[in-house]
Design a protein around this motif. Structure first.
Motif, PDB file in Angstrom:
ATOM      1  N   THR A 176       0.800  -1.222   0.000  1.00 35.49           N
ATOM      2  CA  THR A 176       0.000   0.000   0.000  1.00 35.49           C
ATOM      3  C   THR A 176       0.834   1.273   0.000  1.00 35.49           C
ATOM      4  O   THR A 176       0.312   2.342  -0.315  1.00 35.49           O
ATOM      5  CB  THR A 176      -0.935   0.025   1.216  1.00 35.49           C
ATOM      6  OG1 THR A 176      -0.159  -0.196   2.409  1.00 35.49           O
ATOM      7  CG2 THR A 176      -2.000  -1.051   1.116  1.00 35.49           C
ATOM      8  N   THR A 177       2.104   1.194   0.358  1.00 35.49           N
ATOM      9  CA  THR A 177       2.959   2.382   0.363  1.00 35.49           C
ATOM     10  C   THR A 177       3.786   2.498  -0.916  1.00 35.49           C
ATOM     11  O   THR A 177       4.589   3.418  -1.039  1.00 35.49           O
ATOM     12  CB  THR A 177       3.923   2.347   1.562  1.00 35.49           C
ATOM     13  OG1 THR A 177       4.823   1.237   1.410  1.00 35.49           O
ATOM     14  CG2 THR A 177       3.168   2.212   2.875  1.00 35.49           C
TER      15      THR A 177
ATOM     16  N   TYR B 186       1.413  10.910   3.277  1.00 36.90           N
ATOM     17  CA  TYR B 186       2.227  10.080   2.390  1.00 36.90           C
ATOM     18  C   TYR B 186       1.286   9.544   1.315  1.00 36.90           C
ATOM     19  O   TYR B 186       0.093   9.347   1.586  1.00 36.90           O
ATOM     20  CB  TYR B 186       2.861   8.906   3.168  1.00 36.90           C
ATOM     21  CG  TYR B 186       4.017   8.252   2.452  1.00 36.90           C
ATOM     22  CD1 TYR B 186       5.280   8.832   2.490  1.00 36.90           C
ATOM     23  CD2 TYR B 186       3.848   7.081   1.721  1.00 36.90           C
ATOM     24  CE1 TYR B 186       6.349   8.245   1.829  1.00 36.90           C
ATOM     25  CE2 TYR B 186       4.904   6.493   1.064  1.00 36.90           C
ATOM     26  CZ  TYR B 186       6.160   7.083   1.114  1.00 36.90           C
ATOM     27  OH  TYR B 186       7.208   6.502   0.446  1.00 36.90           O
ATOM     28  N   PRO B 187       1.788   9.313   0.085  1.00 39.42           N
ATOM     29  CA  PRO B 187       0.891   8.855  -0.990  1.00 39.42           C
ATOM     30  C   PRO B 187       0.596   7.356  -0.940  1.00 39.42           C
ATOM     31  O   PRO B 187       0.762   6.630  -1.921  1.00 39.42           O
ATOM     32  CB  PRO B 187       1.656   9.249  -2.255  1.00 39.42           C
ATOM     33  CG  PRO B 187       3.090   9.173  -1.868  1.00 39.42           C
ATOM     34  CD  PRO B 187       3.132   9.667  -0.437  1.00 39.42           C
TER      35      PRO B 187
ATOM     36  N   VAL C  42       0.184   4.430  18.747  1.00 40.16           N
ATOM     37  CA  VAL C  42      -0.108   5.854  18.948  1.00 40.16           C
ATOM     38  C   VAL C  42       0.459   6.733  17.839  1.00 40.16           C
ATOM     39  O   VAL C  42      -0.012   7.843  17.620  1.00 40.16           O
ATOM     40  CB  VAL C  42       0.416   6.354  20.314  1.00 40.16           C
ATOM     41  CG1 VAL C  42      -0.282   5.640  21.449  1.00 40.16           C
ATOM     42  CG2 VAL C  42       1.933   6.190  20.421  1.00 40.16           C
ATOM     43  N   GLY C  43       1.497   6.275  17.137  1.00 38.62           N
ATOM     44  CA  GLY C  43       2.097   7.100  16.094  1.00 38.62           C
ATOM     45  C   GLY C  43       3.150   8.050  16.640  1.00 38.62           C
ATOM     46  O   GLY C  43       3.216   8.312  17.851  1.00 38.62           O
ATOM     47  N   GLY C  44       3.967   8.582  15.724  1.00 37.55           N
ATOM     48  CA  GLY C  44       5.059   9.447  16.167  1.00 37.55           C
ATOM     49  C   GLY C  44       5.411  10.580  15.223  1.00 37.55           C
ATOM     50  O   GLY C  44       6.430  11.235  15.414  1.00 37.55           O
ATOM     51  N   ARG C  45       4.558  10.850  14.205  1.00 40.17           N
ATOM     52  CA  ARG C  45       4.843  11.917  13.243  1.00 40.17           C
ATOM     53  C   ARG C  45       3.919  13.104  13.488  1.00 40.17           C
ATOM     54  O   ARG C  45       2.709  13.011  13.271  1.00 40.17           O
ATOM     55  CB  ARG C  45       4.643  11.411  11.816  1.00 40.17           C
ATOM     56  CG  ARG C  45       5.781  10.554  11.293  1.00 40.17           C
ATOM     57  CD  ARG C  45       5.516  10.200   9.831  1.00 40.17           C
ATOM     58  NE  ARG C  45       5.363  11.386   9.012  1.00 40.17           N
ATOM     59  CZ  ARG C  45       6.327  11.912   8.252  1.00 40.17           C
ATOM     60  NH1 ARG C  45       7.509  11.351   8.227  1.00 40.17           N
ATOM     61  NH2 ARG C  45       6.099  12.978   7.539  1.00 40.17           N
TER      62      ARG C  45
ATOM     63  N   ARG D  88      12.743   6.228   1.472  1.00 36.93           N
ATOM     64  CA  ARG D  88      11.717   7.214   1.145  1.00 36.93           C
ATOM     65  C   ARG D  88      10.631   7.219   2.221  1.00 36.93           C
ATOM     66  O   ARG D  88      10.222   8.281   2.701  1.00 36.93           O
ATOM     67  CB  ARG D  88      11.131   6.891  -0.228  1.00 36.93           C
ATOM     68  CG  ARG D  88      10.119   7.887  -0.750  1.00 36.93           C
ATOM     69  CD  ARG D  88       9.905   7.707  -2.239  1.00 36.93           C
ATOM     70  NE  ARG D  88       9.509   6.339  -2.574  1.00 36.93           N
ATOM     71  CZ  ARG D  88      10.278   5.464  -3.242  1.00 36.93           C
ATOM     72  NH1 ARG D  88      11.496   5.825  -3.636  1.00 36.93           N
ATOM     73  NH2 ARG D  88       9.843   4.247  -3.521  1.00 36.93           N
ATOM     74  N   TYR D  89      10.181   6.053   2.619  1.00 33.86           N
ATOM     75  CA  TYR D  89       9.087   5.975   3.579  1.00 33.86           C
ATOM     76  C   TYR D  89       9.522   6.420   4.975  1.00 33.86           C
ATOM     77  O   TYR D  89       8.760   7.075   5.697  1.00 33.86           O
ATOM     78  CB  TYR D  89       8.548   4.545   3.639  1.00 33.86           C
ATOM     79  CG  TYR D  89       7.296   4.397   4.454  1.00 33.86           C
ATOM     80  CD1 TYR D  89       6.060   4.779   3.940  1.00 33.86           C
ATOM     81  CD2 TYR D  89       7.341   3.885   5.758  1.00 33.86           C
ATOM     82  CE1 TYR D  89       4.903   4.652   4.693  1.00 33.86           C
ATOM     83  CE2 TYR D  89       6.190   3.754   6.511  1.00 33.86           C
ATOM     84  CZ  TYR D  89       4.975   4.144   5.976  1.00 33.86           C
ATOM     85  OH  TYR D  89       3.831   4.018   6.733  1.00 33.86           O
TER      86      TYR D  89
END
Length: 284
Positions: free
Chosen positions: A9-10, A41-42, A98-101, A225-226
């Motif tokens: 998917t990325t 992100y695309p 929780v995420g970090g960006r 890139r990711y």
């Protein structure tokens, strides 16, 4: 050990080809289809991609590994996850973190510094909604009932709060990066917290890794890139990509020895031939 495969998917892949990937993964008997999550992100949306995969398959499990939970409005997340679970016949497992960006949170107008609190509030609401309680006012539930009463959860994260969430809300734990050595250190800690929290049985324990057999340079470039926002750590991720069938087989053995019960290989090359190449390497 169960062995899953990520959806690409990325990566640069057309929607119909993504669905064909899901079909081939089921044909080759992978245990699950995984997604990783970002907003800025695309990439394809995780739950939308898994809904499409659910419609194209009948047996393979669906696994967000992981979904960045505080980015989503809780009531809507309850509705969508219950819908995907019902549409797939109960095949969805939610890996949650929780995420970090900060840019992901800014894009959806969610407070980055409150992400832990948002996570706890969302977990509470999800379980109430899945149980059929009205959570949005009025007297109606917000979605269909999950097939087994609730959607299974594997919790991501390694801090004390993540461990507490795992014991309270989850069916187990999922590890992002770090490799088999890190897994071997983490698994006993999870199992001890599980027992001390009074949970019965054994937790499900998952991990992910990245692979790409056809082009090592392209694989490394996709990961840089990711993960570019991580600076030098992005190079460490890129350097860890599995580029040969023999390395993939050795990775399975190493994670199994560490106590992991499901390993998901995420692709760095979107060609459908990568599904067959991985199956030939790691599925017996």
């Amino acid at each position: 050990m169960d062995i899953g495969i990520g959806l690409p998917t990325t990566l640069d892949i057309a929607g119909p080809d993504l669905v064909a990937w899901a079909r081939r993964a089921e044909e080759r008997s992978f245990s699950s289809l995984g997604t990783i999550d970002r907003i800025v992100y695309p990439n394809y949306d995780s739950l939308t991609a898994l809904a499409a995969a659910a419609a194209a398959t009948t047996r393979i499990r669906l696994f967000t590994d992981i979904l960045l939970t505080p980015l989503y409005l809780p009531v809507h997340l309850a509705k969508v996850t219950a819908s995907v679970d019902a549409l797939s016949g109960g095949r969805l497992t939610l890996g949650l973190g929780v995420g970090g960006r900060p840019d992901d949170f800014a894009a959806v107008d969610r407070p980055f510094k409150r992400r832990g609190v948002l996570m706890d509030e969302t977990l509470e609401l999800l379980h109430r909604a899945w149980a059929g309680e009205p959570v949005a006012g009025g007297s109606f539930a917000v979605g269909p009932r999950p097939l087994h009463g609730r959607v299974p959860i594997l919790m991501g994260g390694s801090g004390e709060r993540a461990l507490a969430r795992t014991v309270r809300w989850a069916d187990g734990w999922t590890m992002g990066g770090g490799g088999p050595e890190a897994a071997a250190q983490a698994v006993p800690r999870i199992q001890q917290a599980w027992r001390e929290g009074g949970r019965d049985g054994e937790p499900r324990l998952a991990a992910l890794c990245y692979y790409g057999f056809a082009d090592a340079a392209a694989s490394a470039a996709a990961l840089r890139r990711y993960y570019g926002f991580l600076g030098e750590y992005a190079d460490r991720v890129a350097d860890s990509v599995i580029t040969s069938p023999s390395a993939a087989a050795a990775t399975v053995r190493a994670y199994a020895d560490a106590g992991i019960t499901e390993l998901v290989f995420f692709p760095t090359i979107p060609q459908l031939s990568e599904v067959d190449a991985l199956a030939d390497a790691v599925l017996q």
